[in-house]
Design an enzyme around this catalytic site. Structure first.
Site, mmCIF file in Angstrom:
data_model
loop_
_atom_site.group_PDB
_atom_site.id
_atom_site.type_symbol
_atom_site.label_atom_id
_atom_site.label_comp_id
_atom_site.label_asym_id
_atom_site.label_seq_id
_atom_site.Cartn_x
_atom_site.Cartn_y
_atom_site.Cartn_z
ATOM 1 C CB ILE A 214 -0.981 0.021 1.200
ATOM 2 C CG1 ILE A 214 -0.234 -0.092 2.537
ATOM 3 C CG2 ILE A 214 -2.014 -1.068 1.071
ATOM 4 C CD1 ILE A 214 -1.152 -0.073 3.754
ATOM 5 C CG ASP A 215 -0.263 4.441 -2.465
ATOM 6 O OD1 ASP A 215 0.347 3.631 -3.180
ATOM 7 O OD2 ASP A 215 -1.298 5.039 -2.815
ATOM 8 C CE LYS A 216 6.861 8.879 3.183
ATOM 9 N NZ LYS A 216 7.844 9.887 2.695
ATOM 10 N NE ARG B 21 -3.004 8.743 -3.473
ATOM 11 C CZ ARG B 21 -1.684 8.901 -3.397
ATOM 12 N NH1 ARG B 21 -0.889 7.848 -3.264
ATOM 13 N NH2 ARG B 21 -1.162 10.113 -3.476
#
Length: 356
Positions: free
Chosen positions: A160-162, A263
């Site tokens: 998953i994204d930072k 997103r």
């Protein structure tokens, strides 16, 4: 197995949060006995015997559903499946002691609740302090023989994204890693996210179907391609949880796992994630921009200084027991604080506050 260029196209290694993709080959009825590594070298662009043997030894190449040895000879009418590590680059993982929020662990896997701000694996500009740095240290305290050769990427099968918080599953054995990678590839893993988005969606629920791929000019960004002319298939199901007029809390369920999928899809819908600095959510998207309102929004940005997205649930079949597993991570305080702030804001100003 190390990243390899496959003939499926340049998007293959760019648009997936699922780090392993599957490629299938079928031998014809006239196939003469041939070593598996030689057979695959003739069919996979850029493959080397060393890369293939490493993948075979790690159980990432199956013949008729079973792992084989590098000296196995393929025969007629056999199905060969190759699981390829789609990490964007090969960077050595240096073990690093750190606190990990492990929600569950057994001999086969572990569930970690990743905080916002932590990168999942080392890469350009992020060589230390990543989740995998901590996981490698943790696993080697249990078994010093665990390395990237015995357990590629230390069991990481998705990411998953930072600046997204929430649940990740990591395998502790190569068998578990293969099993979990297959579930992600087959889209049978159940993932639910909670997000705060700008605006007031027209429908209470819906499905977004639009390919996701690299932006044609700005390569760090991703873009929705509803005509399917670029990128890879991406499907997101959403449901409104609470409306605040200016912003809305939604639940998102992923059917596919592309990089930045939620997103990008929410931006495509016209409702970027709150404080998403990549996709236009870090400014006022709805509401009249006057000083008092702007100050309120800026205060909300300060409370949640990242995109308001949390991977809340994760469900899959246990690779050893066959049991249905389900985990849930509470929504972090930065997101709940902002939601509470919006709830109070609209209640004191007479803006419609509809709970679904």
């Amino acid at each position: 197995m190390e990243p390899t260029q496959y003939p499926q196209g340049p998007e293959t290694q760019e648009t997936s949060d699922e780090l392993y993709e599957r490629f299938t080959f079928k031998t014809d009825k006239g196939q003469e006995p041939l070593r598996i590594d030689k057979f695959l070298m003739n069919r996979i662009e850029g493959a080397t015997r060393n890369k293939l043997q490493k993948g075979i030894n790690n159980g990432m190449v199956l013949v008729n559903g079973k792992p084989v040895r590098p000296n196995y000879k393929v025969k007629a009418l056999e199905e060969i499946v190759v699981y390829s590590d789609m990490s964007p680059e090969e960077t050595d993982v240096v073990p690093e002691k750190m606190d990990l929020n492990i929600l569950y662990e057994d001999d086969h896997l572990m569930i970690i609740n990743k905080p916002a701000g932590m990168v999942v694996h080392p890469g350009s500009g992020n060589y230390t302090g990543t989740l995998l740095n901590g996981v490698s240290y943790y696993l080697q305290q249990i078994n010093p023989n665990v390395t990237e050769d015995t357990l590629p990427r230390f069991g990481l099968v998705h990411r998953i994204d930072k600046n997204t918080s929430g649940l990740l599953v990591l395998a502790k054995t190569d068998t578990a890693m293969r099993h979990l990678a297959k579930q992600f590839f087959d889209h049978t893993v159940k993932r639910q996210y909670i997000a705060l988005i700008w605006g007031d969606p027209e429908n209470d629920e819906g499905t977004i179907i639009a390919h996701v791929g690299r932006h044609q000019r700005f390569r760090k960004l991703f873009e929705a391609y509803p005509e399917g002319d670029h990128g890879k298939e991406a499907i997101t199901h959403y449901k409104v949880l609470e409306r605040f007029g200016y912003v809305t809390t939604v639940q998102c369920v992923l059917e596919t796992g592309r990089t930045h999928q939620i997103r990008v899809h929410m931006k495509y819908l016209g409702h970027p994630l709150f404080n998403d600095d990549f996709y236009g959510g870090d400014r006022i998207v709805k509401g009249t921009v006057y000083a008092r309102y702007k100050q309120f929004v800026d205060n909300c940005f300060a409370l949640c200084p990242r995109q308001a997205l949390h991977a809340r649930t994760l469900g899959f079949v246990h690779p050893a027991t066959g049991e249905e597993m389900f985990f849930e991570a509470p929504i972090p305080e930065d997101i709940t604080s902002v939601i509470d702030k919006w709830r109070k804001y609209v209640s004191t100003r007479g803006v419609e506050n509809q709970t679904t």
